[in-house]
Design a protein around this motif. Structure first.
Motif, short mmCIF file in Angstrom:
data_model
loop_
_atom_site.label_atom_id
_atom_site.label_comp_id
_atom_site.label_asym_id
_atom_site.label_seq_id
_atom_site.Cartn_x
_atom_site.Cartn_y
_atom_site.Cartn_z
N LEU A 26 44.46 19.75 -10.75
CA LEU A 26 43.33 20.80 -11.14
C LEU A 26 43.83 21.98 -10.99
O LEU A 26 44.28 22.46 -9.90
N ASP A 27 43.56 22.87 -11.86
CA ASP A 27 44.14 24.30 -11.91
C ASP A 27 42.90 25.19 -11.03
O ASP A 27 41.73 24.91 -11.29
N ILE A 28 43.53 26.23 -10.50
CA ILE A 28 42.59 26.93 -9.61
C ILE A 28 41.57 27.53 -10.28
O ILE A 28 40.52 28.04 -9.91
N PHE A 29 41.87 27.97 -11.68
CA PHE A 29 40.87 28.61 -12.54
C PHE A 29 39.49 27.80 -12.48
O PHE A 29 38.53 28.62 -12.42
N TYR A 30 39.40 26.61 -12.66
CA TYR A 30 38.22 25.84 -12.49
C TYR A 30 37.45 25.85 -11.22
O TYR A 30 36.16 25.65 -11.17
N VAL A 31 38.08 26.17 -10.26
CA VAL A 31 37.44 26.13 -8.75
C VAL A 31 36.99 27.50 -8.90
O VAL A 31 35.64 27.52 -8.20
N ILE A 32 37.57 28.45 -9.26
CA ILE A 32 36.96 30.08 -9.53
C ILE A 32 35.80 29.90 -10.30
O ILE A 32 34.71 30.55 -9.74
N ILE A 33 35.84 29.34 -11.37
CA ILE A 33 34.67 29.20 -12.38
C ILE A 33 33.53 28.50 -11.62
O ILE A 33 32.19 29.13 -11.78
#
Length: 72
Positions: free
Chosen positions: A35-42
């Motif tokens: 899981l990329d951190i981008f999707y957590v931030i989104i």
């Protein structure tokens, strides 16, 4: 025409961002990719937008909103 309550657009956008992050997280778990951190931030931004839109909508309801003046 009746205007939608203030903040409803932010709530919808925030909900969509949270759903995007949740679906990606579930797919990462099932398929097995990292899981990329981008999707957590989104997802976090989506939660913030949703809460901000809720506050705006509640504030408009408390103050009476943008009701047109009634002629006398």
């Amino acid at each position: 025409m009746i205007a939608p309550p203030k903040g409803i657009k932010k709530q919808v956008l925030g909900g969509m961002l949270v759903c995007l992050g949740a679906v990606t997280a579930l797919l990462a778990k099932v398929i097995g990719f990292e899981l990329d951190i981008f999707y957590v931030i989104i997802s976090a931004v989506g939660v913030g937008l949703f809460l901000y839109g809720t506050l705006q909508k509640n504030q408009q309801e408390l103050t009476g909103g943008d009701e047109p003046l009634q002629p006398r």
